[in-house]
Design a protein around this motif. Structure first.
Motif, short mmCIF file in Angstrom:
data_model
loop_
_atom_site.label_atom_id
_atom_site.label_comp_id
_atom_site.label_asym_id
_atom_site.label_seq_id
_atom_site.Cartn_x
_atom_site.Cartn_y
_atom_site.Cartn_z
N PHE A 61 0.84 -1.19 0.00
CA PHE A 61 0.00 0.00 0.00
C PHE A 61 0.88 1.25 0.00
N TRP A 62 1.90 1.27 0.84
CA TRP A 62 2.79 2.42 0.93
C TRP A 62 3.48 2.68 -0.42
N GLU A 63 3.94 1.64 -1.06
CA GLU A 63 4.61 1.81 -2.35
C GLU A 63 3.68 2.47 -3.36
N LEU A 64 2.45 2.00 -3.44
CA LEU A 64 1.47 2.57 -4.36
C LEU A 64 1.10 4.00 -3.94
N ALA A 65 0.81 4.19 -2.66
CA ALA A 65 0.35 5.49 -2.16
C ALA A 65 1.42 6.56 -2.32
N ARG A 66 2.66 6.26 -1.97
CA ARG A 66 3.71 7.28 -2.04
C ARG A 66 3.97 7.71 -3.48
N VAL A 67 3.90 6.78 -4.41
CA VAL A 67 4.11 7.13 -5.82
C VAL A 67 2.94 7.95 -6.33
N ARG A 68 1.71 7.48 -6.07
CA ARG A 68 0.51 8.19 -6.56
C ARG A 68 0.35 9.57 -5.92
N ALA A 69 0.83 9.71 -4.66
CA ALA A 69 0.72 11.00 -3.97
C ALA A 69 1.91 11.90 -4.23
N GLY A 70 2.89 11.40 -5.01
CA GLY A 70 4.06 12.21 -5.35
C GLY A 70 4.99 12.43 -4.17
N LEU A 71 5.09 11.44 -3.29
CA LEU A 71 5.92 11.57 -2.10
C LEU A 71 7.24 10.82 -2.28
N GLY A 72 8.22 11.25 -1.54
CA GLY A 72 9.47 10.49 -1.47
C GLY A 72 10.45 10.73 -2.59
N ARG A 73 10.33 11.82 -3.28
CA ARG A 73 11.28 12.13 -4.35
C ARG A 73 12.34 13.11 -3.84
N SER A 122 11.32 4.69 1.57
CA SER A 122 11.38 3.23 1.63
C SER A 122 10.76 2.68 2.91
N VAL A 123 10.55 3.51 3.92
CA VAL A 123 9.98 3.06 5.19
C VAL A 123 8.54 3.55 5.30
N PRO A 124 7.59 2.63 5.40
CA PRO A 124 6.19 3.06 5.53
C PRO A 124 5.98 3.86 6.81
N PRO A 125 5.08 4.83 6.78
CA PRO A 125 4.73 5.55 8.00
C PRO A 125 3.94 4.65 8.94
N ALA A 173 -7.75 -4.43 9.65
CA ALA A 173 -6.34 -4.04 9.57
C ALA A 173 -5.81 -3.98 8.14
N HIS A 174 -6.70 -3.70 7.18
CA HIS A 174 -6.28 -3.49 5.80
C HIS A 174 -6.06 -1.99 5.59
N PRO A 175 -4.98 -1.61 4.93
CA PRO A 175 -4.73 -0.18 4.68
C PRO A 175 -5.74 0.40 3.71
#
Length: 180
Positions: free
Chosen positions: A17-29, A41-44, A99-101
């Protein structure tokens, strides 16, 4: 969620979920590099609203429709756990009752106020019930009294609370349920 009702989150599901969300939200660049930044690389932290699976489902549903953009927690809970208060810019993954994101949120505001100082604007932003301050006070007083019986925080009108506002960063508005 309380320990009795909590369902263990699946680390692989959270990571996906984090991998998909961070890319789609434009985070982590990184500004200079086109790859992901070190923090990406580390999920919140991942957690659920409420103290039961049913409450978690209801509350994440309100987040996804845009009705819920705020939350509140007793200062004493942070002190007892040793956790830091949320800060503007913090990210979190909100889980449903199984407990599903379901959502990635970003903190947009934090303040401390006593229970009786919580205003109608914050009650409205929490999105629960009829969204009135009177309803917010009744529901939260009952919740804190119930928590006190199970070893939680003792309720009182002067109890200090951390009031947090947030925005949904993922999923995008177009893929969330309609507000209604």
């Amino acid at each position: 969620m309380s320990t009795d009702d909590q369902v263990e989150a699946d680390a692989d599901e959270i990571a996906s979920f984090w991998e998909l969300a961070r890319v789609r939200a434009g985070l982590g660049r990184l500004a200079v590099v086109t790859g992901a930044g070190a923090a990406a690389s580390v999920p919140p932290p991942a957690w659920a609203f409420g103290d039961t699976p049913e409450a978690a489902d209801t509350l994440v549903g309100l987040v996804l429709t845009g009705a819920k953009t705020a939350t509140v927690s007793p200062v004493a809970e942070y002190e007892a756990s040793g956790a830091a208060f949320p800060s503007v810019g913090d990210l979190a993954i909100v889980l449903d009752g199984r407990a599903h994101p379901r959502a990635l949120i970003r903190t947009t505001g934090v303040r401390v106020a006593r229970f009786m100082e919580v205003d109608a604007a914050h009650a409205w932003a929490e999105g629960e019930g009829d969204r009135s301050l009177e309803s917010w006070r009744a529901v939260h007083e009952e919740y804190y009294r119930r928590s006190a019986r199970s070893g939680g925080v003792e309720f009182g009108p002067d109890m200090e609370l951390v009031l947090e506002t947030f925005e949904v960063r993922f999923p995008p508005r177009s893929s969330r349920p309609a507000r209604g």
